[in-house]
Design an enzyme around this catalytic site. Sequence first.
Site, PDB file in Angstrom:
ATOM      1  CG  ASP A  20       0.398  -3.675  -0.858  1.00  0.00           C
ATOM      2  OD1 ASP A  20       0.464  -2.738  -0.044  1.00  0.00           O
ATOM      3  OD2 ASP A  20       0.460  -3.498  -2.083  1.00  0.00           O
ATOM      4  CE  LYS A  69       7.615   0.392  -1.785  1.00  0.00           C
ATOM      5  NZ  LYS A  69       6.795   0.003  -0.659  1.00  0.00           N
TER       6      LYS A  69
END
Length: 413
Positions: A201, A128
């Site tokens: 997450d 990311k």
Amino acid sequence: MNYFTTTHQVKKMMYSIRQYQVPLQKYMAMMDLQELNERLFYKLLIDNVEELLPVVYTPTVGEACQKYGSIFRRPQGLFISLKEKGKIHEVLRNWPQRDIQVIVVTDGERILGLGDLGCQGMGIPIGKLSLYTALGGVRPSACLPVTIDVGTNNEQLLNDEFYIGLRRRRATGQEYAELMHEFMSAVKQNYGEKVLIQFEDFANHNAFDLLAKYGTTHLVFNDDIQGTASVVLAGLVAALKVVGGTLADHRFLFLGAGEAGTGIAELIALEISKQTNMPLEEARKKISLVDSKGLIVKSRIDSLQHFKKPWAHDHEPIKKLVDAVNGIKPTVLIGTSGVGRTFTKEVVEAMAALNEKPIIFSLSNPTSQSECTAEEAYTWSEGRAIFASGSPFDPVEYKGRVFVPGQVVHKVV
């Protein structure tokens, strides 16, 4: 000896990477390059973003996280475990970079649609933040990927000789809360109030609580709840240019009522309310959600998690998705279930029977968990679906036409 320009080095590296037939091998080559020559890594990624984005992030990063222990060579990012409890401030001070602007942190409990991968979820923060630099222009030295290792409930990993994390069941309750609070306090103490902390997450039960708890004291952002929602809303606005009407003219049905599903639903309702001056409670009635037990309805409200309760409408219980499609008659079907192939031929055909141009967003990642493939959506709708997915699919040829599927999110579960 010849002098090789950056352009020549990029060309050579792309030639080398293209020799690999297996995506995971390409991923490993890119991670090696990131360690050896960070400048060249980002030049390569920026110049070939369409080809390499699926390599450094979804869908390949999912397989990389699953096999992280066996492909692990040298640590990237910062691992903070329960063993560092009471010393997290000192651990952060040992990180070589001081001017940190963005932190992406995970505890690995819900990686993509793959579940609990423990500290092997580190591939997500690393990937990311690579995008923050390549696509957003943030200096690599200002980015800090963090994994909070509180154990894992994944028995396969606990018995894996190559697993690199704590071999214990996940910490919960006060033990977990205290570690996270120490981390959040140490981050602000080390890097100031303006550092962005992106939660990534985390499982539903922690994701909503962390966002609510630290939303007023820290600069925090949950990609699964907020980021995904904003990109999907943009995708819907773009789709409306093809199908016509406003958001308020459409009916939405979600398969999946976790962070992503409820986050997207809430942002759609907020936008409908804003556009029409309709009360938010009324706007929510245009949106229905199906979870693992069926349609979320008022008769289930006592057993629902708090983030699902706003979506409990007056409707008879429905178990099967295809029956929900026929009962709700949605114009838009959105998958955030994390379960592959749940948009069956029967479901897609039902959407196509109800709508001239059904909007079908199959958002779960990686592609193995996608609710349907691009080919299935176009074929089963006879080429009429407006389709987008979470991970990229190749163009599809159907009856002499080539359909290029959209990608509206990088990660949904």
